[in-house]
Enzyme design. Structure first.
Site, PDB file in Angstrom:
ATOM      1  N   GLY A   1       0.831  -1.196   0.000  1.00  0.00           N
ATOM      2  CA  GLY A   1       0.000   0.000   0.000  1.00  0.00           C
ATOM      3  C   GLY A   1       0.861   1.239   0.000  1.00  0.00           C
TER       4      GLY A   1
ATOM      5  N   GLY B   1       1.177   7.649   4.166  1.00  0.00           N
ATOM      6  CA  GLY B   1       1.478   9.062   4.105  1.00  0.00           C
ATOM      7  C   GLY B   1       2.963   9.341   3.995  1.00  0.00           C
ATOM      8  N   PHE B   2       3.790   8.418   4.440  1.00  0.00           N
ATOM      9  CA  PHE B   2       5.218   8.674   4.441  1.00  0.00           C
ATOM     10  C   PHE B   2       5.933   7.909   3.334  1.00  0.00           C
ATOM     11  CE2 PHE B   2       4.960  11.038   8.237  1.00  0.00           C
ATOM     12  CZ  PHE B   2       3.973  10.442   8.988  1.00  0.00           C
ATOM     13  N   GLY B   3       5.176   7.212   2.485  1.00  0.00           N
ATOM     14  CA  GLY B   3       5.798   6.479   1.392  1.00  0.00           C
ATOM     15  C   GLY B   3       5.180   5.106   1.234  1.00  0.00           C
ATOM     16  N   PRO B   4       5.600   4.367   0.186  1.00  0.00           N
ATOM     17  CA  PRO B   4       5.007   3.055  -0.070  1.00  0.00           C
ATOM     18  C   PRO B   4       5.475   2.002   0.943  1.00  0.00           C
ATOM     19  CG  PRO B   4       6.764   3.504  -1.623  1.00  0.00           C
ATOM     20  CD  PRO B   4       6.593   4.748  -0.818  1.00  0.00           C
ATOM     21  N   VAL B   5       4.666   0.967   1.103  1.00  0.00           N
ATOM     22  CA  VAL B   5       4.995  -0.129   2.014  1.00  0.00           C
ATOM     23  C   VAL B   5       5.071  -1.423   1.213  1.00  0.00           C
ATOM     24  CG1 VAL B   5       4.350  -1.312   4.133  1.00  0.00           C
ATOM     25  CG2 VAL B   5       3.679   1.050   3.799  1.00  0.00           C
TER      26      VAL B   5
ATOM     27  N   ASP C   1      -1.699  10.737  13.680  1.00  0.00           N
ATOM     28  CA  ASP C   1      -2.322  10.263  12.436  1.00  0.00           C
ATOM     29  C   ASP C   1      -3.040   8.944  12.687  1.00  0.00           C
ATOM     30  OD1 ASP C   1      -3.154  10.277   9.855  1.00  0.00           O
ATOM     31  OD2 ASP C   1      -1.250   9.637   9.001  1.00  0.00           O
TER      32      ASP C   1
END
Ligand code: NAG
Ligand code: NAG
Ligand code: NAG
Ligand code: NAG
Length: 824
Positions: free
Chosen positions: A512, A515-519, A630
């Site tokens: 996915g 907010g801080f980048g892809p996983v 968040d």
């Protein structure tokens, strides 16, 4: 009634008296403001947070202040010209004012009181009973430092003193003050120490006259006699012979007559330097003198050792023998900076307890080996027992007090371990070097022969690199080993090993986009599945700082938090490695029409409880006291048994470190889950997380997302819809129909109730997470009725509402303080 509005001061600001050149404005919000310099407050006047009274000769100041790092406001008297704030008296030591809404006033019914916008009634300094009708009431700060509330006739002659601060000492004895008793008025003049340097609330020590009536002073520690001055002998006390060395300047006396018995002192002449005695929070009685430098100088200290355990310690005169528990004989606590590993065996949440009380708790319990305070403001306690470890670190935020014998013991253990590790490390490094050299050789041979195999061979080498990294880590490690429980140390992974694990960040492995980048999903050579978060960018943070921060976050351990296993930092790449959660995130269940049915009420309740516990830990019990910022359904991961795990905690810490409150365009968070004060003003606190939790709770109960729903007329957000239903007493209609036919309706309604409390507009109205946990789990608690939730959700709503100038309907200091006055 003469109400001076803030606008008047800002616009007209005139100084009526220019006599005192050292004119200071204390914490005024408007630049042009000024006020008259005076020593007197008249009836119906207000002394507001940023105003002050100065005694006639300029020695003392009365006004609001915040001690040390505290943001609470207290009304106090201090030396006006001293370089450091030297507070000699505090009016509201038990009831701090949490904002700048406090004002001192003489009310029309004749009492001296502090009004403020807080929930409690005015703080009364004097009762109103004794004043004669129609006379003038004034409160004046005298040159002695005494703040007197008096009744005057039309000529200004004093008719009577209704109240004076000298009758209610805090921790400081000034010349002219008394220590002792007045049997007529029932006054007991005694000093009580502050709780800590930053907290004037009553601490562990007090000092006053002997209640049995002899002419001696006594000091108590939480009610137990701790020190005795000895009987007064016309000049000095038996146990304080040093007092006489000062008789040139000060006139000490112990007065005893049928009504009064008290100790007092005065300056012999005007050239004697001003002086004060302070009962310090650690238990000593200090005499200070002021010299020309205007700064105080310590001239005498009377202090007993906190636990006179070692018989050889020089005994101070008058110290009362404390009974020493057998196990503590010859031992003591030493103050250290650093981190204790292991969970405290006891948390004491009593905020009336300070360091000294923690010391006492720990000292008297033989299984306690270390202690520290619990909250940031040095109240409450944490106590550790012998399974604790300790790593010294001068940068750690708080002090830890460790039993000397225990510290020696763990230091010896670590030294033994270190030797052992050195040998292991040498062996591993030697072995590894040989292997690598061998492989390099092999590789070169094969490269020559077959170019197409190149890739797979490189991979095997890289896999090896992964295996080596733990030993590398040991070499660089400065973390303390803790008896086999070192599995929460931060592992440093190589970029190559992560590439292998995630199949070079293949699209197939992408879980996915956060907010801080892809996983990405990955699999380590030893078979463990991991989730790799590839951070898109990092705000100007150095690599060392980043690692340190992660090291701290990796230590946050709770069943409802996703475990951070390690990180990878190479060049521009920065990644976080987490344990992998097979069931993905809560939103993939909750907002999916078919999977939603898998979540029956028991599972949902279990998830709610888990999230609440995880959040409580972050807010309250973790060492870092993390605000998530968040929290949302996609940040709640579910393990194979659908246990919830909060993810992405600590991200705000890494990303938002030095961000100012104004920097709202970089607010980390998700619209719809963000509290109004955070979305609009960038102000965040634990209460902004509580807000997000409330939204999440409504979503879990209703199975709907908190966005705008157009199937209502007018279109409503989920929050607004929930509120409308609740007001109308139709809360059940909010419940997800997919929950099926059977669930405990009371429990579900209680969840809705709590969620509405969490999303109230005003942060102070919202409960804390510990309130939430107890309201959820305890059927006997009746939560208060919620107020209207914040109206903003969705980006459009925020833009419209920000024209109103912030959260104007909530907690406006201005509005509140004025309406309090007018309401009287
Ligand atoms: C109160 O004080 C003012 C000014 O000092 C004076 O004019 C007035 O007469 C006094 N009122 C009473 C009732 O004493
Ligand atoms: C010292 O104080 C006592 C009591 O206040 C007073 O009676 C005495 O005259 C004072 N002595 C001097 C030398 O000021
Ligand atoms: C909290 O600590 C204070 C000071 O030791 C004590 O007087 C008070 O009873 C304690 N309160 C509770 C609820 O234990
Ligand atoms: C200290 O912090 C605790 C927990 O945050 C709070 O409950 C307490 O009121 C604070 N004490 C003061 C004097 O501000």
């Amino acid at each position: 009634m003469a109400v001076i509005r803030r606008t008047n001061i800002c616009a007209g600001g005139s100084r009526t008296d220019g006599a005192i050149p050292l004119f200071l404005i204390f914490s005024c919000f408007c630049a042009a403001a000024a006020a008259a310099v005076t020593d007197t407050l008249a009836q119906n006047q207000l002394l507001r947070d940023w105003e002050q009274l100065i005694s006639a000769n300029g020695t003392f100041r009365l006004g609001f202040f915040s001690p040390g790092s505290s943001s609470n406001r207290y009304l106090g008297i201090s030396y006006y010209q001293a370089q450091n704030l030297t507070v000699v008296w505090v009016a509201n030591r038990r009831i701090p004012i949490t904002d700048s809404s406090g004002s001192l006033t003489i009310s029309s019914d004749g009492s001296l009181e502090i009004i403020h916008s807080g929930q409690s009634s005015p703080i009364m300094l004097s009762s109103n009973a004794t004043a004669t009708k129609g006379s003038n009431l004034t409160a004046t700060l005298l040159d002695s430092g005494n703040f007197v509330f008096r009744e005057l006739d039309s000529n200004g002659t004093v008719l009577q003193v209704l109240w004076q601060s000298f009758d209610y000492p805090t921790d400081t004895l000034l010349p002219g003050m008394k220590l002792g008793f007045n049997s007529d008025t029932g006054l007991n003049w005694s000093l009580t120490s502050w709780l800590s340097t930053d907290d004037p609330s009553p601490g562990a020590f007090s000092l006053g006259g002997d209640p049995t009536g002899t002419t001696q002073l006594m000091a108590w520690r939480r009610g137990n006699v701790y020190w005795k001055s000895g009987i007064w002998n016309n000049q000095s006390f038996e146990n304080v012979p040093d007092l006489t060395s000062d008789d040139v300047r000060y006139n000490y006396s112990y007065i005893s007559n049928e009504n009064e018995t008290y100790f007092t002192y005065s300056l012999k002449n005007s050239s004697s330097p001003p002086s004060l005695w302070v009962l310090i929070w650690l238990g000593g009685f200090d005499q200070y003198k002021f010299y020309e430098s205007d700064d105080k100088y310590l001239s005498l200290r009377i202090q007993c050792p906190p636990h006179n355990s070692s018989g050889d310690k020089a005994k101070l005169m008058g110290c009362v023998n404390q009974t020493v528990v057998e196990c503590r004989s010859g031992d003591d606590f030493d103050r250290k900076r650093g981190y204790v590993s292991g969970t405290p065996y006891r948390y004491v949440e009593n905020t009336s307890m300070g360091l000294i009380d923690c010391d006492e708790l720990c000292w008297n319990n033989c299984s306690c080996v270390a202690y520290g305070t619990l909250y940031d403001n040095a109240t409450g306690c944490r106590l550790w027992t012998t399974d604790a470890g300790f790593r010294e670190d001068n940068n750690s935020p708080g002090d830890i007090y460790i039993l000397r014998s225990f510290f020696d013991q763990i230091t010896a253990r670590i030294n033994r371990k270190k030797k052992w590790w050195i040998w292991i490390t040498i062996a591993v490094v030697a072995g590894a070097t040989i292997l690598v050299l061998g492989l390099l050789y092999c590789l070169r041979m094969r490269l020559k022969s077959k170019a197409e195999k190149e890739e797979s061979q490189e991979m095997s080498l890289l896999k090896l690199g992964t295996k080596l990294s733990p030993s590398e880590e040991l070499l660089n490690s400065n973390y303390l080993e803790n008896d086999g429980t070192n599995d929460h140390e931060l592992k440093i992974f190589s970029l190559a090993s992560i590439r292998v694990a995630t199949d070079d960040f293949s699209l197939a492995n992408k879980l996915g986009q956060g907010g801080f980048g892809p996983v990405y999903k990955g699999k380590l050579p030893e078979g463990q599945e991991i989730a790799v978060k590839r951070l898109s960018r990092l705000s100007g943070q150095g690599v060392e700082e980043f690692k340190n921060e992660l090291g701290l976050i990796a230590k946050l351990q709770h069943t409802n938090l996703v475990r951070l296993l390690g990180c990878c930092i190479e060049g521009e790449e920065k990644m976080l490695i987490y344990e992998y959660m097979p069931n993905k995130s809560l939103d993939s269940f909750l907002f999916d029409p078919t999977k939603r049915e898998l979540l029956d009420w028991n599972k949902r309740y279990h998830i709610i409880e888990g999230i609440a516990q995880g959040l409580l830990y972050l807010h309250k019990y973790s060492r870092l006291r993390v605000i998530h910022r968040d929290l949302k359904a996609s940040n709640i991961l579910l393990d194979d048994e659908l246990n919830p795990k909060i993810s992405d905690f600590g991200m705000a810490r890494i990303f938002g470190r030095n961000e100012s409150e104004a920097n709202t365009n970089r607010v980390v968070g998700t619209y719809g889950y963000m509290s109004p004060e955070y979305a609009m003003e960038g102000i965040f606190s634990v209460k902004s997380d509580v807000y997000s939790f409330g939204v999440l709770l409504i979503e879990i109960v209703s199975g709907r997302k908190n966005t705008v729903y157009y199937d209502f007329d007018p279109p409503l957000t989920l929050l607004a819809y929930a509120w409308e239903l609740w007001k109308a007493g139709r809360g059940e209609e909010l419940i997800d129909p997919k929950l099926g036919p059977s669930y405990p309706i009371d429990e579900v309604l209680r969840c809705i109730h709590v969620s509405l409390l969490c999303v109230q507009e005003c942060a102070v109205d919202r409960p804390t997470m510990s309130d939430v946990v107890s309201m959820l789990s305890n059927e006997t608690i009746h939560p208060p009725e919620p107020k209207q939730p914040a109206r903003l959700t969705g980006r459009a709503a925020i833009e419209v509402d920000s024209h109103r100038g912030g959260s104007e309907s909530c907690c406006s200091i201005n509005e509140a303080s004025i309406s309090v006055i007018q309401g009287r």
